[in-house]
Write a protein that holds these residues in place. Structure first.
Motif, short mmCIF file in Angstrom:
data_model
loop_
_atom_site.label_atom_id
_atom_site.label_comp_id
_atom_site.label_asym_id
_atom_site.label_seq_id
_atom_site.Cartn_x
_atom_site.Cartn_y
_atom_site.Cartn_z
N ARG A 73 46.28 -31.44 33.79
CA ARG A 73 45.35 -30.99 32.75
C ARG A 73 44.86 -32.14 31.85
NH1 ARG A 73 47.75 -25.14 30.71
NH2 ARG A 73 47.70 -24.16 32.78
N GLY A 74 45.32 -33.35 32.15
CA GLY A 74 44.86 -34.50 31.37
C GLY A 74 45.43 -34.52 29.96
N ILE A 75 46.68 -34.10 29.80
CA ILE A 75 47.35 -34.04 28.48
C ILE A 75 48.47 -35.06 28.47
CG2 ILE A 75 48.65 -32.59 26.88
CD1 ILE A 75 47.24 -30.17 28.17
N GLU A 76 48.58 -35.80 27.37
CA GLU A 76 49.66 -36.77 27.23
C GLU A 76 50.93 -36.03 26.82
OE1 GLU A 76 50.91 -40.77 24.67
OE2 GLU A 76 49.05 -39.70 24.19
N THR A 81 46.55 -26.57 24.74
CA THR A 81 46.07 -27.90 24.35
C THR A 81 44.99 -28.34 25.34
OG1 THR A 81 48.19 -28.50 23.38
CG2 THR A 81 46.70 -30.31 23.94
N ALA A 84 42.24 -30.83 27.38
CA ALA A 84 42.35 -32.16 27.98
C ALA A 84 42.07 -33.23 26.93
CB ALA A 84 41.38 -32.29 29.16
N GLY A 85 42.84 -34.31 27.03
CA GLY A 85 42.72 -35.39 26.05
C GLY A 85 43.66 -35.24 24.88
N GLY A 86 44.31 -34.07 24.77
CA GLY A 86 45.26 -33.85 23.70
C GLY A 86 46.64 -34.39 24.04
N SER A 87 47.63 -34.08 23.18
CA SER A 87 48.99 -34.58 23.41
C SER A 87 50.01 -33.53 23.02
CB SER A 87 49.24 -35.86 22.61
OG SER A 87 49.18 -35.59 21.22
N ASP A 142 52.01 -29.97 19.30
CA ASP A 142 50.83 -30.20 20.13
C ASP A 142 49.60 -30.38 19.26
OD1 ASP A 142 49.35 -27.66 19.65
OD2 ASP A 142 51.09 -26.74 20.62
N THR A 143 48.53 -30.85 19.89
CA THR A 143 47.26 -31.02 19.19
C THR A 143 46.24 -30.04 19.76
OG1 THR A 143 46.61 -32.75 20.77
CG2 THR A 143 47.71 -33.46 18.75
#
Length: 653
Positions: free
Chosen positions: A522-525, A558, A560-563, A581-582
């Motif tokens: 999902r592109g989450i850190e 969250t 994509a691009g979030g953490s 989370d963001t």
């Protein structure tokens, strides 16, 4: 009441120079006279003059002198006033001496000394002077004093001394008041208490010492006593002391007008100033307490140390149905007897009577005893003994009307019972339905897998999509059913926990590792931060499930691009886990509802995130079973942080 009269002339009355009864002083003169009689003394006139002046110096004696009865010889030394004594003074006289030494001893005495004891004492002095003058006139040998006379004088002296000692040490002021209101004080307490010398009676009226408001009461007591009807009870009279303050005296009048040697009304006065101040203070406090009790809406009964009712307010009359709610009907009544009459107002008269008898017997505090009245109302009783150190002073009975509260309590209990039954029915229903659904769904999933494996080469693209949909949704329903069954077991405490010693940082690392593929997809850190600390006693499987649920929610909401960050650190009482989370956050109105079953944030569906609303509920149930706590903080469009705190050592809840 008039005081002792002021004597005129240049020979005013001599006050007693010490706090000694005048009668004792007179008797002492006898002994002095005998000891002064010395046959070798040629100047007998000097001895006689000294004795006469001693008589003259006694308080209550107006004057004493010798009158010459032999015309051939001038008067011997004398001490006489110019003016006649007051009318109430008695004149006594004795012929003494012989021949040219014939004299007459004249003495005027105040009402205080107008008794047989004083007259006998003065007669003894006169007899002594007579013997001395006869011996001096004849020149004969000193005559012997008859033994019986010596014994009589000594007995008289001892009696008077004893009487004087008793009066001197008596704490009461003793006043002798003649019928014409001439008065005198015969005890040292008059000076000790009021500060006046006793001879003030010769210069002041008695009523000048009495408070004007108390004067009619004092005059009435004296008048009644003079009439032979001495008041049975003492009266309080305020008297002004020498320093100007008012002293409260408890005065008891006694009619002794018929007693030989007294013939007066005697007033015995005790200083009760401090006692009355204490009583007034106590009465003030009691009045305040009574006023406070009367303002209470609850009923109060206070029994004294003898078991009688000392205080009862109007509220208790209203609660217990007394006629016109009059509490005065209870005052002074024995509480144990009043209970018998009051028992009839209760739904169970015998039960109330038994309870009251039990409380009176044990004398220990009892709080919140519920009592039903015959009219349907409900009272609550508090019982508290009143003690001072080891002394039993009484008891407090406090009645409160709790009819509305009792009804609300019963309604609440009934509702709770209904809710418990509904919860039980719900759990049974969920368990039954879940069990009944789980078996066919498991079959559906299994057959879907078989179709996919056996016909993989013959299925069209559309057919494969259909089988994938069947498998995906069947598995979703199975997970929902598993969550429902787990929740029911947690809420009914039918799920046993297996506690072991675990390392929290390792648990966090494992949970994060399991979710890393999904985060990457999902592109989450996804990261975690842990610190070393003491081991944690927990059910590893269930704690892993909690962390998995929290991470799953964080990754789900969250973009994509979030953490997503997981932190674990030990504090003084246990381990703290934070999953932050963001993501999209939760609206403020929904924060308090997300721990309810099947409840999701209102913005969850908008973002197309699937879910059942059971993840946080199950997590909270597991944390609670560990004796821990879970909390959530969230800001919409900013992110969410869920915090879990678990104690080091577990007590299974």
């Amino acid at each position: 009441m008039t005081g002792g009269q002021v004597r005129g002339g240049d020979t005013p009355p001599r006050p007693v120079t010490s706090e000694v009864d005048p009668i004792i002083a007179l008797v002492s003169l006898v002994g002095t006279s005998v000891r002064s009689w010395d046959p070798r003394d040629a100047t007998v006139d000097a001895v006689v003059e000294r004795i006469i002046r001693q008589i003259w110096g006694v308080g209550g004696v107006y004057g004493a002198w010798l009158r010459n009865l032999a015309a051939e010889r001038p008067d011997v030394p004398r001490a006489a006033p110019r003016d006649r004594p007051p009318e109430d003074y008695e004149e006594l006289s004795w012929p003494i001496g012989t021949g040219l030494a014939r004299r007459q001893l004249i003495v005027h005495i105040a009402p205080l000394l107008q008794n047989d004891t004083a007259r006998t004492a003065l007669g003894a002095v006169a007899s002594t002077l007579d013997t001395m003058l006869r011996w001096h006139a004849t020149g004969e040998a000193r005559p012997a004093i008859p033994p019986e006379a010596t014994a009589e004088i000594e007995s008289l002296r001892r009696t008077c001394v004893q009487r004087g000692v008793l009066l001197e040490n008596n704490r009461a002021i003793v006043l002798v008041i003649q019928s014409d209101c001439v008065w005198s004080s015969v005890s040292a307490a008059f000076t000790r208490v009021l500060g006046y010398p006793r001879h003030v009676a010769t210069t002041h009226r008695l009523d000048s010492f009495i408070h004007p408001e108390d004067l009619p009461l004092a005059q009435g007591g004296f008048g009644e006593s003079l009439a032979g009807r001495s008041p049975a009870d003492p009266i309080d009279v305020r008297a002004r002391a020498a320093d100007g303050r008012w002293v409260t005296l408890s005065v008891t009048f006694r009619d002794l007008t018929g007693e030989p040697g007294v013939d007066a009304v005697v007033a015995y006065c005790q200083d009760v100033t401090v006692q009355r101040q204490v009583e007034r203070g106590w009465q003030t406090e009691r009045a305040r307490l009574a006023k406070l009790v009367q303002t209470l809406h609850s009923g109060v009964v206070v029994e004294d140390g003898s078991g009688r009712i000392a205080i009862a307010n109007e509220a208790v009359g209203q609660l217990l149905g007394l006629p016109e709610a009059d509490p005065a009907a209870l005052l002074g009544v024995e509480w144990s007897k009043a209970i018998v009459d009051l028992a009839e107002v209760f739904a169970d008269p015998a039960g109330f009577a038994a309870l009251a008898e039990h409380l009176i017997g044990i004398r220990r505090p009892v709080i919140g005893e519920e009592l039903a009245l015959a009219n349907g109302r409900v009272l609550e009783l508090d019982f508290a003994p009143i003690t001072d150190a080891q002394t039993e002073l009484g008891a407090l009975w406090h009645f409160r009307d709790i009819t509305e509260r009792a009804a609300a309590q019963r309604n609440l209990e009934e509702r709770n019972k209904d809710l418990a039954e509904l919860a039980e029915l719900r759990n049974v229903f969920v368990a039954t339905v879940s069990h009944e659904l789980r078996t066919p769904l498991t079959s559906v999933v299994s057959f879907a897998h078989l179709l996919q494996e056996d016909t993989a080469e013959t299925l069209t693209s559309y057919q494969r999509q259909c089988l994938d949909g069947i498998d995906r949704n069947a598995n979703r329903l199975l997970r929902l059913i598993e969550d429902l069954l787990l929740l029911v077991r947690l809420e009914t405490h039918n799920l046993p926990l297996k506690f072991t010693i675990a390392d929290p940082p390792e648990l966090v690392a494992a949970a994060v590792t399991d979710r890393e593929p999904l985060a990457a997809e999902r592109g989450i850190e996804l990261r975690f931060e842990t610190r070393e600390g003491p081991p944690l006693e927990c059910d590893e499987l269930r704690l892993h499930q909690v962390l998995g649920n929290l991470l799953g929610n964080a990754l789900k909401y969250t973009p994509a691009g979030g953490s997503v960050t997981v932190r674990a650190a030990a504090d003084a009482s246990g381990w703290r886990f934070d999953v932050a989370d963001t993501g999209i956050g939760i609206p403020a109105a929904d924060v308090d509802r997300v721990f309810s079953s099947f409840t999701r944030a209102s913005n969850a569906g908008v973002h197309g995130a699937p879910g059942t609303g059971l993840g946080l509920v199950i997590s909270q149930a597991i944390v609670n079973r560990h004796g821990g706590s879970i909390a959530l903080q969230s800001t919409e469009d900013v992110g969410t942080t869920v915090t879990v705190h678990l104690p080091y050592r577990q007590t299974v809840v």
